[in-house]
Design a protein around this motif. Sequence first.
Motif, short mmCIF file in Angstrom:
data_model
loop_
_atom_site.label_atom_id
_atom_site.label_comp_id
_atom_site.label_asym_id
_atom_site.label_seq_id
_atom_site.Cartn_x
_atom_site.Cartn_y
_atom_site.Cartn_z
N ASN A 28 -12.32 7.67 13.35
CA ASN A 28 -11.11 7.89 12.39
C ASN A 28 -9.87 7.62 13.55
OD1 ASN A 28 -9.85 8.97 9.95
ND2 ASN A 28 -8.73 10.12 11.46
N THR A 47 -5.58 -5.13 9.04
CA THR A 47 -6.21 -5.10 8.17
C THR A 47 -7.67 -4.94 8.48
OG1 THR A 47 -6.90 -7.61 8.55
CG2 THR A 47 -4.89 -7.12 7.10
N GLU A 48 -8.44 -4.54 7.51
CA GLU A 48 -9.91 -4.11 7.60
C GLU A 48 -10.39 -5.36 8.49
OE1 GLU A 48 -11.20 -3.22 3.79
OE2 GLU A 48 -10.25 -1.05 3.59
N VAL A 51 -9.65 -5.39 12.15
CA VAL A 51 -9.95 -4.08 12.79
C VAL A 51 -11.29 -4.26 13.18
CG1 VAL A 51 -10.28 -1.72 12.98
CG2 VAL A 51 -8.17 -2.76 12.26
N GLN A 52 -12.14 -4.70 12.18
CA GLN A 52 -13.68 -4.93 12.23
C GLN A 52 -13.93 -5.88 13.19
OE1 GLN A 52 -16.02 -4.86 8.84
NE2 GLN A 52 -17.93 -5.15 9.98
N ARG A 62 -18.60 -0.93 9.16
CA ARG A 62 -17.68 -1.10 8.04
C ARG A 62 -16.44 -0.68 8.41
NH1 ARG A 62 -18.73 2.50 3.01
NH2 ARG A 62 -16.68 1.89 1.44
N VAL A 63 -15.29 -1.04 8.01
CA VAL A 63 -13.98 -0.44 8.46
C VAL A 63 -13.41 -0.19 6.73
CG1 VAL A 63 -11.74 -1.00 9.30
CG2 VAL A 63 -13.80 -1.53 10.39
N ARG A 64 -12.78 0.84 6.64
CA ARG A 64 -12.11 1.16 5.39
C ARG A 64 -10.61 1.56 5.96
NH1 ARG A 64 -15.98 5.39 3.76
NH2 ARG A 64 -16.21 5.33 5.76
N ARG A 65 -9.58 1.19 5.17
CA ARG A 65 -8.19 1.39 5.54
C ARG A 65 -7.87 2.10 4.29
NH1 ARG A 65 -3.70 -3.20 5.90
NH2 ARG A 65 -4.09 -3.16 3.98
N TYR A 66 -6.92 3.12 4.67
CA TYR A 66 -6.35 4.10 3.65
C TYR A 66 -4.87 3.91 4.08
CZ TYR A 66 -11.19 5.50 2.79
OH TYR A 66 -12.44 5.43 2.43
N LEU A 76 -7.77 4.63 9.44
CA LEU A 76 -8.80 3.54 9.68
C LEU A 76 -9.98 4.42 9.67
CD1 LEU A 76 -6.77 1.21 11.63
CD2 LEU A 76 -7.55 0.56 9.51
N LEU A 78 -14.17 3.85 10.62
CA LEU A 78 -14.76 2.78 11.30
C LEU A 78 -16.19 3.49 11.31
CD1 LEU A 78 -11.91 2.27 12.53
CD2 LEU A 78 -13.21 0.68 13.91
#
Length: 116
Positions: A28, A47-48, A51-52, A62-66, A76, A78
Motif C-alpha cells: 500500500n 496512473t495505474e 506504476v505497474q 495488479r495496481v489499483r489507484r484510489y 495505490l 499493488l
Amino acid sequence: MPTHADVNIISLPRLAHARAGDKGERLNLALFAYDPRHYDTLLAQVTEVRVQALFAHRGVSRVRRYPLPGLAGMNLVLDDVLQGGVNGALNLDGHGKTLSFLLLGMEIALPATHAE
C-alpha cells in the motif's frame, strides 16, 4: 509525457511525499501532494499503468489507484510485489518502506507556468 519547452520534467519528491505499508504480498503506497494545486497533475501522471510498469521487475500483478481529492492524495495498492512478503522474501529490505522510494523516483511533467 510532453517534452516541449513549456514543460519541466521534475522528480516526484519535489511535488509529493509517500507513505507505505505492507501485508503479505500486498503493498500500500499513499502519495500526497505538498501543494493541492499539483494534485490534478499527479492524478493525470501517477496512473495505474505507469506504476505497474515501474514495479514490473518485482512481479507486480495488479495496481489499483484510489484518489483522495480531499487530501490531495491517492492510495495505490499493488498486488504480488513483495516477493514473498517481509518474512518470506530472500532479499533484504524488499518491503513497503523501501519501495515508496521507488515510486518517488518517477518523473513528472510539470507545465512551466506552474509554480512549484
